[in-house]
Design an enzyme around this catalytic site. Structure first.
Site, short mmCIF file in Angstrom:
data_model
loop_
_atom_site.label_atom_id
_atom_site.label_comp_id
_atom_site.label_asym_id
_atom_site.label_seq_id
_atom_site.Cartn_x
_atom_site.Cartn_y
_atom_site.Cartn_z
N HIS A 31 -28.48 -1.28 -32.33
CA HIS A 31 -28.94 -2.46 -33.07
C HIS A 31 -29.05 -3.66 -32.14
O HIS A 31 -28.71 -3.58 -30.97
CB HIS A 31 -28.04 -2.75 -34.28
CG HIS A 31 -26.67 -3.28 -33.95
ND1 HIS A 31 -25.82 -3.75 -34.91
CD2 HIS A 31 -26.00 -3.41 -32.79
CE1 HIS A 31 -24.69 -4.14 -34.35
NE2 HIS A 31 -24.77 -3.95 -33.06
N SER A 37 -23.13 -0.14 -31.04
CA SER A 37 -23.48 -1.37 -30.37
C SER A 37 -23.18 -1.27 -28.87
O SER A 37 -23.75 -0.44 -28.17
CB SER A 37 -22.74 -2.53 -31.05
OG SER A 37 -23.22 -3.77 -30.65
#
Length: 180
Positions: free
Chosen positions: A111, A86
């Site tokens: 993501h 992330s």
């Protein structure tokens, strides 16, 4: 007489190594930013090494680290170890071009930003716009560092997308797999 106990992280800092080894929050981001600024003040030309083993965390806290990395004159050598997920992925990818490394068993996660919020319909609408803006900005940063398009980054990150070290190298998150 008081004796100051030196931690392993203090010792790493003396070697120009900053360790990011947990979820990114405001407190950690302030510490990382301060360390980068201190190393820049000590020597504005010598490389700074940022080792990343992080599940990600707060986007705004991570962006403070990102902005500090871009602000200083030093090259920032990034090294992914364990996982760079992330926001950790964004920071790994944001190191100085050709100085971005990953260890052979590390993993990278691309993501969408995660959010949890509540409130009035107007508040939720405002917060949804903010997170969509952040998603686009993070995609711009990653695209500029990988050679991919913003659209490709957004499509590939629509769901959790894990990369091995080899895949991260091929995708452009990093420039080298560190084997020694």
């Amino acid at each position: 007489m008081s004796e100051t106990k030196q931690t392993v992280f203090d010792r790493l800092l003396q070697e120009r190594i900053v360790w990011l080894g947990e979820a990114i929050d405001d407190k950690l981001a302030n510490e990382i930013c301060a360390k980068i600024l201190l190393l820049n003040a000590d020597d504005p030309k010598e490389d700074i090494f940022l080792y990343i083993n992080s599940p990600g965390g707060s986007i705004t806290a991570g962006m403070a680290i990102y902005d500090t990395m871009q602000f200083v004159s030093n090259d920032i050598v990034t090294v992914g170890i364990g996982m760079a997920a992330s926001m950790g992925q964004v920071l790994l990818t944001s190191g100085t071009q050709n100085k971005r490394y990953i260890m052979p068993n590390a993993r990278v996660l691309l993501h969408q930003p995660l959010a949890g919020f509540g409130g009035t319909a107007s508040d939720i609408q405002t917060q949804a716009k903010l997170i969509l803006d952040m998603k686009y900005r993070l995609s711009q940063i990653t695209a500029s560092r990988t050679g991919k398009t913003v659209e490709q980054i957004m499509e590939d990150g629509d769901r959790d997308h894990w990369f091995t070290a080899e895949e991260a190298l091929e995708y452009g998150f990093v420039d080298h797999i560190r084997t020694e």
